[in-house]
Motif scaffolding. Structure first.
Motif, short mmCIF file in Angstrom:
data_model
loop_
_atom_site.label_atom_id
_atom_site.label_comp_id
_atom_site.label_asym_id
_atom_site.label_seq_id
_atom_site.Cartn_x
_atom_site.Cartn_y
_atom_site.Cartn_z
N ILE A 292 0.84 -1.20 0.00
CA ILE A 292 0.00 0.00 0.00
C ILE A 292 0.88 1.24 0.00
N HIS A 293 0.46 2.24 -0.74
CA HIS A 293 1.16 3.52 -0.74
C HIS A 293 0.35 4.61 -0.02
N HIS A 294 -0.91 4.79 -0.40
CA HIS A 294 -1.72 5.81 0.26
C HIS A 294 -3.19 5.45 0.22
N ILE A 295 -3.95 6.10 1.10
CA ILE A 295 -5.37 5.84 1.29
C ILE A 295 -6.11 7.17 1.20
N ILE A 296 -7.21 7.21 0.45
CA ILE A 296 -8.02 8.41 0.34
C ILE A 296 -9.41 8.11 0.88
N ILE A 297 -9.87 8.95 1.80
CA ILE A 297 -11.19 8.78 2.40
C ILE A 297 -12.10 9.94 2.00
N TYR A 298 -13.29 9.60 1.51
CA TYR A 298 -14.34 10.58 1.22
C TYR A 298 -15.42 10.41 2.28
N TYR A 299 -15.63 11.43 3.09
CA TYR A 299 -16.59 11.31 4.18
C TYR A 299 -17.96 11.86 3.76
N ARG A 300 -18.98 11.42 4.47
CA ARG A 300 -20.35 11.89 4.21
C ARG A 300 -20.47 13.39 4.46
N THR A 301 -20.95 14.11 3.47
CA THR A 301 -21.21 15.54 3.61
C THR A 301 -22.68 15.88 3.47
N ASP A 302 -23.49 14.92 3.02
CA ASP A 302 -24.88 15.13 2.64
C ASP A 302 -25.00 16.17 1.53
N ASN A 303 -23.94 16.27 0.72
CA ASN A 303 -23.90 17.16 -0.44
C ASN A 303 -24.11 18.63 -0.06
N ALA A 304 -23.76 18.96 1.17
CA ALA A 304 -23.85 20.34 1.65
C ALA A 304 -22.44 20.90 1.84
N GLN A 305 -22.35 22.19 1.96
CA GLN A 305 -21.05 22.82 2.17
C GLN A 305 -20.38 22.25 3.41
N TRP A 306 -19.11 21.94 3.27
CA TRP A 306 -18.37 21.29 4.35
C TRP A 306 -17.69 22.37 5.19
N ASP A 307 -18.38 22.81 6.24
CA ASP A 307 -17.84 23.82 7.14
C ASP A 307 -18.43 23.59 8.52
N ILE A 308 -18.24 24.51 9.41
CA ILE A 308 -18.66 24.32 10.80
C ILE A 308 -20.18 24.18 10.92
N LYS A 309 -20.92 24.62 9.91
CA LYS A 309 -22.38 24.50 9.93
C LYS A 309 -22.84 23.10 9.54
N ASN A 310 -21.95 22.32 8.95
CA ASN A 310 -22.27 20.95 8.55
C ASN A 310 -22.08 20.03 9.76
N GLY A 311 -23.16 19.44 10.24
CA GLY A 311 -23.10 18.65 11.47
C GLY A 311 -22.27 17.39 11.38
N TYR A 312 -21.96 16.94 10.14
CA TYR A 312 -21.21 15.69 10.01
C TYR A 312 -19.71 15.86 10.23
N THR A 313 -19.24 17.09 10.26
CA THR A 313 -17.82 17.31 10.55
C THR A 313 -17.46 16.76 11.92
N SER A 314 -18.35 16.90 12.89
CA SER A 314 -18.05 16.45 14.25
C SER A 314 -18.00 14.93 14.35
N ARG A 315 -18.66 14.24 13.42
CA ARG A 315 -18.68 12.78 13.45
C ARG A 315 -17.40 12.17 12.91
N PHE A 316 -16.71 12.91 12.06
CA PHE A 316 -15.46 12.44 11.45
C PHE A 316 -14.29 12.57 12.43
N LEU A 317 -14.38 13.49 13.35
CA LEU A 317 -13.25 13.84 14.23
C LEU A 317 -12.82 12.67 15.12
N GLY A 318 -11.52 12.57 15.33
CA GLY A 318 -10.97 11.59 16.25
C GLY A 318 -10.75 10.21 15.68
N PHE A 319 -10.97 10.02 14.40
CA PHE A 319 -10.89 8.69 13.79
C PHE A 319 -9.45 8.21 13.65
N SER A 320 -9.33 6.90 13.41
CA SER A 320 -8.03 6.27 13.17
C SER A 320 -8.14 5.37 11.94
N VAL A 321 -7.01 5.16 11.28
CA VAL A 321 -6.93 4.22 10.16
C VAL A 321 -5.76 3.28 10.42
#
Length: 219
Positions: free
Chosen positions: A70-99
């Protein structure tokens, strides 16, 4: 550029998640994260993995079906097709993850490729490219919200694995290295070598030594 040189070795490989949201509905299935589709990053579009609510542990993995480089891994997280900023509630769900990359489905058996300790809801990217030069069979996404975990206030209260695509770039065949995976490992009895340099990292069965030049004793 890198994603065009190495092959996405996770594409259409077997996948699993611990707790699926609505287990009888394929729109949320673990396989959605390796189907090659990422035009709809919403929960109900059938292209993303959605885990059950109110869980303290969330995990997902893909089985590459053999130990590969393996060389690298790319993750696309759920955005619900909305702007990805502090107003998007799914940003908080991505935080703290491990791979992790492991030869088993147990994440701690393998190598920790990435652990988020610094992102917040403003800085976490919806698409993350993780360089992890390693050999393994399973790529494992893990997140947790354990009781009394002392998480930052901007973390979600529960753990989620809402992955719309996980691309794992490397060589589709063991024993090869290089930008186009066209070079055999430098040592003839080497089974796994560094994907960039060709330096041996594991001998074929029956051989040992720094260059796999020594035959193992009988038995």
């Amino acid at each position: 550029m890198l994603s065009h040189a190495y092959v996405n070795i996770a594409l259409n490989k077997p996948a699993h998640q611990l707790n699926q949201y609505n287990p009888d509905d394929s729109r949320y299935d673990a396989s959605n994260a390796v189907d090659g589709k990422k035009s709809n990053l919403g929960a109900f579009g059938g292209q993303c993995v959605v885990s059950a609510s109110y869980k303290s542990i969330a995990t997902w993995w893909v089985n590459l079906t053999s130990i590969l480089s393996i060389h690298h891994i790319i993750i696309y997280y759920r955005t619900d097709n909305a702007q990805w900023d502090i107003k998007n509630g799914y940003t908080s769900r991505f935080l703290g993850f491990s791979v992790y990359v492991s030869n088993t489905t147990v994440r701690t058996d393998g190598k920790l490729c990435f652990k988020d300790t610094s992102f917040n809801r403003t800085t976490v990217p919806a698409i993350l490219n993780i360089t992890c030069i390693v050999h393994g069979k399973y790529v494992i996404y893990y997140n947790e919200r354990l009781p009394n975990g002392g998480y930052p206030i901007y973390y979600s209260p529960d753990a989620h694995n809402e992955l719309c695509e996980v691309e794992v770039y490397g060589c589709p065949t063991a024993g090869l290295y290089g930008f186009n995976c066209s070079n055999p490992c430098r040592d003839v009895n080497c089974q796994y070598c560094h994907i960039e340099t060709g330096t041996c990292q594991g001998c074929k069965p029956g051989y040992q030594g720094h260059h796999c030049e020594l035959v193992c004793p009988a038995g």
